[in-house]
Design an enzyme around this catalytic site. Structure first.
Site, mmCIF file in Angstrom:
data_model
loop_
_atom_site.group_PDB
_atom_site.id
_atom_site.type_symbol
_atom_site.label_atom_id
_atom_site.label_comp_id
_atom_site.label_asym_id
_atom_site.label_seq_id
_atom_site.Cartn_x
_atom_site.Cartn_y
_atom_site.Cartn_z
ATOM 1 N N SER A 171 -11.026 -0.427 -1.232
ATOM 2 C CA SER A 171 -9.778 -0.408 -0.459
ATOM 3 C C SER A 171 -10.039 -0.735 0.998
ATOM 4 O O SER A 171 -9.179 -1.279 1.690
ATOM 5 C CB SER A 171 -9.116 0.970 -0.548
ATOM 6 O OG SER A 171 -8.456 1.146 -1.767
ATOM 7 N N ASP A 211 0.844 -1.197 0.000
ATOM 8 C CA ASP A 211 0.000 0.000 0.000
ATOM 9 C C ASP A 211 0.884 1.253 0.000
ATOM 10 O O ASP A 211 1.973 1.243 -0.565
ATOM 11 C CB ASP A 211 -0.931 -0.038 1.225
ATOM 12 C CG ASP A 211 -2.260 0.637 0.972
ATOM 13 O OD1 ASP A 211 -2.266 1.864 0.781
ATOM 14 O OD2 ASP A 211 -3.299 -0.045 0.973
ATOM 15 N N HIS A 265 -3.767 6.167 3.396
ATOM 16 C CA HIS A 265 -4.434 4.973 2.873
ATOM 17 C C HIS A 265 -3.870 3.683 3.469
ATOM 18 O O HIS A 265 -4.611 2.806 3.921
ATOM 19 C CB HIS A 265 -4.295 4.971 1.348
ATOM 20 C CG HIS A 265 -5.140 3.984 0.628
ATOM 21 N ND1 HIS A 265 -4.757 2.673 0.448
ATOM 22 C CD2 HIS A 265 -6.348 4.109 0.016
ATOM 23 C CE1 HIS A 265 -5.690 2.036 -0.253
ATOM 24 N NE2 HIS A 265 -6.666 2.885 -0.522
#
Length: 738
Positions: free
Chosen positions: A527, A144, A205
């Site tokens: 996600s 990620d 994220h």
């Protein structure tokens, strides 16, 4: 007197040749592009040296003895290949070599909770079954945007040393600290000004996904009071290893970095990899970096969980399509954040995450179309950049026809914004007060504005409401059918992905143009659903540490909560939207039967897709070849937990699926087949399976027939095997396209 003229002419010619030479060199340099050269599995020879081999190949192809400016990256730990800067002709030469599987461009891919685990039944309770000793030996690899290591969600307090199997390192860069929870960190992002070389998360994220899968339990977490509760992952006792491949300065996640992350993660001995990254379009397996990495991970017993993508709700948009990857769609939970807009004549309900409190004060309303002196009506209505007149919007609430540009209203001095959207299940964060309305509610506001000379409204701080209908599939995620392998159902499973509260990085703003910094934030997308399933998979592995990736995937799919096309306007694609259904972690512990497919099964699957013997040997790393029977095998006969077939539109059809189940329930069990759903005629042979011992296998065939669906339509049924205790459910989907 002629000699100077000759010399001048000679010099001019030499100069001209040099100019042409430099121009040609510049053009050659400009024509070079980064490519991935995929060479399959690593050869088993002890004397094989990947880096030396890659260098030799590049030198031969380019004709250059020094290839420092050509070679970008080597893949040498878990599979074979390299990334390099090549001209088009060099690419073609490499692609024709016997030792090369494929050569494809180094593309950029995209990045695709306090209540979600409770909603799924995996509660923070002494009654919840946990095998914490094995859970603590489970390592989740997160590919990620990095991680915020100082977060309480990743604290090493109370953890013992890393598992003995761990072969990784912590190369997090400057000012990056690891611990016995966060046991590994690597980064593959290029050096860019303003972004230090580090595994630290500058996007938020990666921290969010890592904590959703395996974050510690942290109490009293919220986003400015919203979603207050305990944030935790599915397996709080598990370890985390981070592989950073995305950075804001890169504007995406590069293919070469993703493959390097897989190369290391597999060799580091992680158990599960969660990767919430994908492209806009599906690609052939040999040109898909995630499919390539996932294949070699599967061969080593590592399950890959991948997000379906956020390009929905249109059909045929799912990009994660390989059967050796677990593809996750997104749903809501029973909690929602609602931002109310109070008008002079009543109320309407919007949807966003508004943490700003204007104390209920009403401000003048102005429509974007009426607040511009420089743009046409359409652009002004959208509040497009450069269109709004600050004198007309300052201190007011601005209506915008699109949710894309509320920041423009803020920049011009607006106090708040009300925007129109066709999706209200995407609760976005904004840097000032914003409420998102559906068409009907938005038109109500416009009608009110047209009914009075001095329209006013108040945008309230978001409220948390519970007991909304759930689970319902979200509007935004990518749908099937599978455009590369039509007879493999994708997505596979659905999990919570909307309005998830999880760890965030204070090194990143929670929204564009935001000056605030938070340690926990709200985010939405596949996600977010992807790490939920990774957490569930790790949870199952703590009870069944020897189960293969396909066994874990099968257990999750066949025990999922059933969903149907009538529960949401976004469910119209049925199984192409939600796959086998909604994940149910507790039931998945004891599935009864599983569908298992190992490396050799997937090689046979590739045989049915007409992969060459050369490429199969390179990909597998052994002497794999295709029998005549395997060459004729249909992809639908891969031993997959779902059954799918594409047929001709509006024509009678008859398709056969061949499957084998393994008994993981109890010995001396008898399972009977039941078919639910009247739109398909289904025959199961045999209809009764008697299994005397654990891990005994039994095969059967499923024949589905009917009149044939119309083009762009599907018909489906459910096959349920039951022994009275376990209910092993598989979707059967038949569809037609144009």
């Amino acid at each position: 007197m002629t000699k100077p003229a000759v010399s001048y002419c000679l010099l001019s010619c030499i100069f001209a040749l040099l100019v042409v030479s430099f121009a040609s060199a510049d053009k050659d340099d400009q024509d070079k592009q980064e490519y991935i050269v995929y060479m399959g599995a690593l050869p088993a020879r002890v004397d094989y040296m990947p880096m030396s081999h890659h260098t030799s190949i590049l030198q031969d192809v380019t004709g250059e003895s020094s290839i420092e400016d050509r070679l970008v990256r080597n893949y040498k730990r878990s599979f074979n290949g390299f990334a390099a800067r090549l001209t088009k002709s060099e690419r073609e030469i490499l692609a024709s070599m016997d030792e090369v599987v494929s050569v494809f461009p180094n593309k950029k891919l995209k990045l695709q909770t306090t209540t979600s685990w409770n909603f799924m039944g995996l509660k923070e309770s002494k009654r919840t079954k946990r095998n914490t000793i094995i859970e603590s030996d489970t390592i989740i690899g997160v590919i990620d945007s990095g991680i915020y290591p100082e977060s309480d969600s990743f604290s090493g307090k109370g953890f013992g040393p890393p598992p003995k199997k761990w072969k990784g390192v912590c190369k997090g860069g400057k000012n990056f600290t690891w611990n016995n929870k966060l046991i590994g960190a690597r980064y593959y992002t290029p050096k860019l000004e303003g972004f230090p070389e580090s595994a630290r998360d500058y996007m938020g994220h990666g921290s969010h996904t890592a904590s959703t899968a395996a974050g510690n339990a942290v109490k009293h977490v919220s986003f400015y009071g919203l979603g207050n509760g305990t944030a935790r992952g599915g397996v709080p006792a598990a370890r985390i290893a981070v592989y950073k491949v995305c950075d804001p300065g890169v504007d995406g996640c590069t293919t070469d970095g993703i493959l390097a992350a897989f190369d290391d993660a597999i060799a580091d001995k992680v158990d599960i990899i969660t990767i919430s990254i994908g492209g806009d379009n599906s690609s052939p397996f040999e040109e898909d970096p995630i499919a390539i990495g996932a294949f070699h991970a599967m061969a080593k017993g590592i399950l890959i969980v991948n997000s379906a993508g956020n390009s929905g709700p249109e059909p045929s948009t799912v990009a994660s399509i390989a059967p050796w990857m677990f593809t996750v769609a997104a749903s809501n939970t029973n909690r929602a954040f609602v931002t109310k807009v109070v008008l002079g004549n009543g109320k309407t309900v919007g949807r966003s995450v508004n943490s700003f409190d204007l104390n209920g004060k009403k401000y003048p309303l102005v429509y974007g179309k009426s607040a511009s002196s420089s743009c046409g009506a359409a652009s002004a209505g959208f509040c497009s950049p450069g269109c709004l007149d600050s004198k007309r919007v300052k201190g007011k609430i601005v209506l915008c026809d699109s949710p894309q540009n509320p920041d423009e209203a803020q920049a011009m001095g607006a106090i708040a914004s009300i925007v129109r959207s066709h999706r209200t299940d995407v609760a976005s964060i904004f840097s000032f007060p914003v409420s998102v309305l559906l068409e009907d509610d938005y038109n109500t506001v416009l009608s009110y504005m047209n009914s009075t000379k001095n329209p006013k409204a108040a945008v309230l701080k978001s409220e948390t409401i519970f007991n909304q209908r759930a689970p319902v599939v979200a509007s935004y995620f990518s749908r099937g059918p599978n455009t590369i392998i039509p007879d493999i159902l994708k997505p596979d499973i659905t999990a919570p992905g909307s309005e998830i509260v999880a760890a965030y990085s204070p090194d990143a703003p929670p929204s564009i143009s935001d000056t605030r910094r938070v340690k926990y934030s709200v985010d939405t997308g596949t996600s977010m659903s992807c790490p939920h399933v990774a957490g569930v998979a790790a949870y199952l592995k703590s009870f069944h540490p020897r189960w293969s990736p396909s066994m874990i995937q099968s257990a999750i799919m066949t025990t999922a909560w059933p969903m149907n096309a009538s529960t949401s306007p976004f469910n119209e694609l049925a199984e192409f939207a939600y796959g086998a259904g909604h994940v149910d972690p507790i039931t998945a512990i004891h599935p009864g039967l599983v569908y298992e497919a190992n490396k050799s099964d997937h090689i046979a699957f590739l045989c049915g897709l007409n992969y060459t013997a050369k490429n199969l040997r390179l990909i597998s790393g052994d002497s794999s070849s295709c029998t005549k029977e395997q060459t004729k095998s249909l992809p639908r006969n891969l031993n997959y937990p779902s059954m799918t077939a594409q047929v001709s539109a509006a024509k009678p059809f008859k398709v056969i699926f061949r499957r084998t189940v393994t008994n993981v329930g109890r010995p001396n069990a008898t399972y009977k087949a039941k078919v639910v759903g009247s739109k398909l005629k289904v025959k199961v042979v045999p209809a009764v399976l008697s299994l005397k011992s654990l891990y005994e296998k039994k095969s059967f065939t499923v024949t589905a027939s009917g009149a044939g669906p119309k083009a762009e339509n599907l018909v489906s049924a459910q096959l349920i095997w039951s022994d009275g205790v376990h209910f092993v459910r598989s979707p059967i989907v038949v569809y037609a396209t144009n």
